[in-house]
Design a protein around this motif. Sequence first.
Motif, mmCIF file in Angstrom:
data_model
loop_
_atom_site.group_PDB
_atom_site.id
_atom_site.type_symbol
_atom_site.label_atom_id
_atom_site.label_comp_id
_atom_site.label_asym_id
_atom_site.label_seq_id
_atom_site.Cartn_x
_atom_site.Cartn_y
_atom_site.Cartn_z
ATOM 1 N N GLN A 178 0.818 -1.294 -0.078
ATOM 2 C CA GLN A 178 -0.133 -0.003 0.086
ATOM 3 C C GLN A 178 0.877 1.118 0.110
ATOM 4 O O GLN A 178 1.728 1.421 0.932
ATOM 5 N N GLU A 179 0.807 2.209 -1.108
ATOM 6 C CA GLU A 179 1.705 3.208 -1.003
ATOM 7 C C GLU A 179 1.764 4.088 -0.080
ATOM 8 O O GLU A 179 2.559 4.676 0.447
ATOM 9 N N SER A 180 0.561 4.416 0.612
ATOM 10 C CA SER A 180 0.371 5.182 1.677
ATOM 11 C C SER A 180 1.128 4.676 2.957
ATOM 12 O O SER A 180 1.654 5.576 3.811
ATOM 13 N N MET A 181 1.023 3.433 3.159
ATOM 14 C CA MET A 181 1.897 2.913 4.369
ATOM 15 C C MET A 181 3.436 2.683 4.060
ATOM 16 O O MET A 181 3.932 3.052 4.803
ATOM 17 N N VAL A 182 3.768 2.747 2.785
ATOM 18 C CA VAL A 182 5.337 2.825 2.669
ATOM 19 C C VAL A 182 5.628 4.153 2.929
ATOM 20 O O VAL A 182 6.679 4.391 3.550
ATOM 21 N N ARG A 183 4.859 5.207 2.283
ATOM 22 C CA ARG A 183 5.318 6.756 2.428
ATOM 23 C C ARG A 183 5.167 6.830 4.329
ATOM 24 O O ARG A 183 6.140 7.619 4.527
ATOM 25 N N ASP A 184 4.236 6.388 4.833
ATOM 26 C CA ASP A 184 4.345 6.654 6.306
ATOM 27 C C ASP A 184 5.468 6.090 6.780
ATOM 28 O O ASP A 184 6.034 6.652 7.841
ATOM 29 N N ARG A 185 5.697 4.982 6.561
ATOM 30 C CA ARG A 185 6.976 4.224 7.409
ATOM 31 C C ARG A 185 8.100 4.759 6.987
ATOM 32 O O ARG A 185 9.220 4.955 7.871
ATOM 33 N N PHE A 186 8.585 5.134 5.688
ATOM 34 C CA PHE A 186 9.967 5.746 5.415
ATOM 35 C C PHE A 186 9.583 7.394 5.821
ATOM 36 O O PHE A 186 10.773 7.795 6.336
ATOM 37 N N ALA A 187 8.631 7.926 6.156
ATOM 38 C CA ALA A 187 8.495 9.195 6.552
ATOM 39 C C ALA A 187 8.896 9.325 8.100
ATOM 40 O O ALA A 187 9.559 10.180 8.566
ATOM 41 N N ALA A 188 8.606 8.156 8.744
ATOM 42 C CA ALA A 188 8.810 7.883 10.244
ATOM 43 C C ALA A 188 10.445 7.713 10.436
ATOM 44 O O ALA A 188 11.180 7.894 11.340
ATOM 45 N N ALA A 189 11.115 7.136 9.088
ATOM 46 C CA ALA A 189 12.340 6.941 9.169
ATOM 47 C C ALA A 189 13.159 8.168 8.739
ATOM 48 O O ALA A 189 14.406 8.106 8.520
ATOM 49 N N GLY A 190 12.631 9.168 8.472
ATOM 50 C CA GLY A 190 13.139 10.413 8.234
ATOM 51 C C GLY A 190 13.530 10.973 6.730
ATOM 52 O O GLY A 190 13.971 11.836 6.446
ATOM 53 N N ILE A 191 12.626 10.213 5.756
ATOM 54 C CA ILE A 191 12.758 10.441 4.409
ATOM 55 C C ILE A 191 11.456 11.163 3.758
ATOM 56 O O ILE A 191 10.249 11.140 4.313
ATOM 57 N N ALA A 192 11.851 12.479 3.389
ATOM 58 C CA ALA A 192 10.722 13.459 2.673
ATOM 59 C C ALA A 192 10.065 12.688 1.779
ATOM 60 O O ALA A 192 10.668 11.736 0.932
ATOM 61 N N ASP A 193 8.783 12.965 1.423
ATOM 62 C CA ASP A 193 7.801 12.504 0.776
ATOM 63 C C ASP A 193 8.259 12.263 -0.746
ATOM 64 O O ASP A 193 7.925 11.639 -1.772
ATOM 65 N N ASP A 194 8.967 13.588 -1.177
ATOM 66 C CA ASP A 194 9.328 13.577 -2.614
ATOM 67 C C ASP A 194 10.512 12.930 -3.047
ATOM 68 O O ASP A 194 10.843 12.789 -4.166
ATOM 69 N N ARG A 195 11.000 11.980 -1.934
ATOM 70 C CA ARG A 195 12.199 11.259 -2.169
ATOM 71 C C ARG A 195 11.521 9.900 -2.317
ATOM 72 O O ARG A 195 12.453 8.812 -2.513
ATOM 73 N N ILE A 196 10.405 9.403 -2.236
ATOM 74 C CA ILE A 196 9.890 8.427 -2.295
ATOM 75 C C ILE A 196 9.020 8.011 -3.632
ATOM 76 O O ILE A 196 8.000 8.559 -3.967
ATOM 77 N N ALA A 197 9.268 6.973 -4.337
ATOM 78 C CA ALA A 197 8.354 6.897 -5.734
ATOM 79 C C ALA A 197 7.795 5.417 -5.765
ATOM 80 O O ALA A 197 8.546 4.409 -5.287
ATOM 81 N N CYS A 198 6.841 5.193 -6.020
ATOM 82 C CA CYS A 198 6.052 3.995 -5.950
ATOM 83 C C CYS A 198 5.384 3.738 -7.470
ATOM 84 O O CYS A 198 4.616 4.659 -8.092
ATOM 85 N N LYS A 199 5.499 2.463 -7.937
ATOM 86 C CA LYS A 199 4.686 2.257 -9.169
ATOM 87 C C LYS A 199 4.370 0.715 -9.217
ATOM 88 O O LYS A 199 5.138 -0.181 -8.525
ATOM 89 N N ARG A 200 3.378 0.484 -10.017
ATOM 90 C CA ARG A 200 3.283 -0.927 -10.271
ATOM 91 C C ARG A 200 4.088 -1.483 -11.328
ATOM 92 O O ARG A 200 4.305 -0.930 -12.359
ATOM 93 N N ALA A 201 4.521 -2.733 -10.983
ATOM 94 C CA ALA A 201 5.309 -3.460 -11.911
ATOM 95 C C ALA A 201 5.083 -4.848 -12.019
ATOM 96 O O ALA A 201 4.216 -5.147 -11.228
ATOM 97 N N THR A 202 5.496 -5.665 -12.775
ATOM 98 C CA THR A 202 5.170 -6.985 -13.210
ATOM 99 C C THR A 202 6.490 -7.960 -13.006
ATOM 100 O O THR A 202 7.534 -7.790 -13.552
ATOM 101 N N TYR A 203 6.088 -9.065 -12.036
ATOM 102 C CA TYR A 203 7.161 -10.115 -11.839
ATOM 103 C C TYR A 203 6.771 -11.435 -12.355
ATOM 104 O O TYR A 203 5.609 -11.846 -12.057
ATOM 105 N N THR A 204 7.365 -12.103 -13.434
ATOM 106 C CA THR A 204 6.801 -13.160 -14.143
ATOM 107 C C THR A 204 7.491 -14.458 -13.590
ATOM 108 O O THR A 204 8.676 -14.684 -13.589
ATOM 109 N N PHE A 205 6.605 -15.511 -13.181
ATOM 110 C CA PHE A 205 6.985 -16.709 -12.791
ATOM 111 C C PHE A 205 7.141 -17.783 -14.041
ATOM 112 O O PHE A 205 6.216 -17.782 -14.809
ATOM 113 N N ARG A 206 8.142 -18.605 -14.345
ATOM 114 C CA ARG A 206 8.211 -19.554 -15.203
ATOM 115 C C ARG A 206 8.491 -20.695 -14.605
ATOM 116 O O ARG A 206 9.404 -20.968 -14.055
#
Length: 274
Positions: free
Chosen positions: A179-207
């Motif tokens: 969840q992007e909001s949880m990711v941002r909250d957790r890294f914010a608590a670790a001292g990371i500014a919000d504009d230094r956090i990027a989230c996007k959906r990606a695909t991992y393929t099992f073969r």
Amino acid sequence: MSVLATNPNQALWEKGDFTQLAACMRESGDALIDAIDVKPGMEVLDLGCGDGTTALPAARRGASVLGVDIARNLVAAGNARAQAAGLANLRFQEGDASWLDGLADSSFDLVVSIFGAMFAPRPLDTAKEMVRVTRPGGRIVMGNWIPGDSTLVARVLQICATYTPPPPEGFVSPVTWGQESMVRDRFAAAGIADDRIACKRATYTFRHAGSPSRFLSIFRDFYGPTMNAFEAAAKNGREGDLQAELETLFEAENRSTSGGTEIPATYLKVIVQV
């Protein structure tokens, strides 16, 4: 490196043999390392590394790589793979992602955790530790399964949860890291500014060379969360129900037209600039 005795993940991930599933993830692991531009001379930490699905490709690109995992069997398997590959710039050791007590501050140019640190039991501590061991100007890259997603692993975890007893009080679901909001909250608590956090959906393929049913057997027999679900289902006479539900999912998600198995799974890719 010591591991907190109360960490429940060690028993979970040592229960099965994740190397069996990791063998179906190698190609996507290599592509992921390509995409995050690992270069010779970089100091890389692979956290929750398993037997090296991303650690080995990073080392092959000339980085100095340390793999850390809670499961002693996977650490041993990783060191064996590194030795067999002749990679003196890669080593594995046991450790807890939420308490990296043996690693100094600002040690790594890149911290990678693909479907690994998300399973550590204390997410706020995990985020702080990842930030702590990353050098200023370095990066953290995470891959996390997404709650409620319709693709393979999120659905496997969701289905298995309906067959297992409720988690203990205070349990934080690993997929909250998707969840992007949880990711941002957790890294914010670790001292990371919000504009230094990027989230996007990606695909991992099992073969897998075998059928979807054969691929499911790897999850059933070697993947800790699925093993626990089948054990719980068997006690309640519902093992057949779980098997049927998962078989339907694996067949529906298979994209291979050549008789094997190729299943894409969506995840949240997180990049943090420290």
